[in-house]
Design an enzyme around this catalytic site. Structure first.
Site, PDB file in Angstrom:
ATOM      1  N   SER A  75      16.470  13.724  -1.927  1.00  0.00           N
ATOM      2  CA  SER A  75      17.318  13.092  -1.248  1.00  0.00           C
ATOM      3  C   SER A  75      16.896  12.002  -0.540  1.00  0.00           C
ATOM      4  CB  SER A  75      18.638  13.421  -0.820  1.00  0.00           C
ATOM      5  OG  SER A  75      19.657  12.774  -0.043  1.00  0.00           O
ATOM      6  N   GLU A  95       2.101   1.526  -3.740  1.00  0.00           N
ATOM      7  CA  GLU A  95       0.570   2.313  -4.577  1.00  0.00           C
ATOM      8  C   GLU A  95       0.384   3.667  -4.021  1.00  0.00           C
ATOM      9  OE1 GLU A  95      -3.562   0.232  -5.169  1.00  0.00           O
ATOM     10  OE2 GLU A  95      -2.984   0.938  -2.782  1.00  0.00           O
ATOM     11  N   ARG A 120       0.976  -1.061   0.095  1.00  0.00           N
ATOM     12  CA  ARG A 120      -0.107  -0.518  -0.122  1.00  0.00           C
ATOM     13  C   ARG A 120       0.893   1.447   0.208  1.00  0.00           C
ATOM     14  NH1 ARG A 120      -3.737  -1.921  -2.545  1.00  0.00           N
ATOM     15  NH2 ARG A 120      -4.820  -2.807  -1.263  1.00  0.00           N
TER      16      ARG A 120
END
Length: 168
Positions: free
Chosen positions: A120, A97, A94
């Protein structure tokens, strides 16, 4: 998942996590005591970050089960990696995602606010916090705090290897 570097690394991570369990403290509690973010504490104990000598005393005070040999191992540069199956773990899936779904928009905002560059992941801080939402339900706040790095214009007169060759 076990900090890379094979079976030895997996054994070290198990010992580090056992010391944490003995302390009966959360990553957040250890972080507060040691002056570190909760995610960095987890990275240290999973051998994904290197313990600095100046930080060792505070971490040892927070996690008394850390032996001299474990602290010495934690001060070695780690083999940063992850097990390929980790992406199937639901929480990690998740997170990935969410970054994929919002990534293009986040990139556009970085470009608007800073210019052409990136955040960074080396000069980087990360934390996970628990807050209550407007509806009173628990919410997870993941903070990525990374230094902005602008892309360089690749000018040949700034390329030191070429300048060195021309003057030789």
């Amino acid at each position: 998942m076990e900090g890379g570097g094979g079976e030895r690394a997996a054994g070290v991570v198990r010992r580090l996590m056992a010391a944490k369990a003995e302390s009966r403290k959360s990553f957040s509690e250890i972080g507060e005591e040691a002056g570190l973010t909760n995610v960095y504490v987890a990275q240290l104990l999973r051998r994904q970050a290197q313990l600095k000598p100046e930080t060792a005393p505070a971490l040892r005070a927070a996690v008394p089960g850390l032996t001299d040999d474990l602290v010495a191992l934690m001060m070695e540069p780690p083999f940063r990696s992850y097990h390929p199956d980790i992406v199937h773990e639901p929480a990690i899936y998740r997170l990935n995602e969410a970054v994929m779904h919002f990534g293009e928009s986040i990139k556009e905002i970085i470009n608007e606010e800073f210019g052409d560059g990136i955040m960074s992941a080396i000069d980087f801080y990360c934390s996970v916090d628990k807050v209550q939402g407007a509806d009173g339900k628990d919410r997870v706040v993941v903070t990525f705090d990374g230094k902005y790095l602008p892309y360089s214009e690749q000018r040949s007169d700034h390329m030191m290897s070429r300048l060195t060759r021309k003057t030789s």
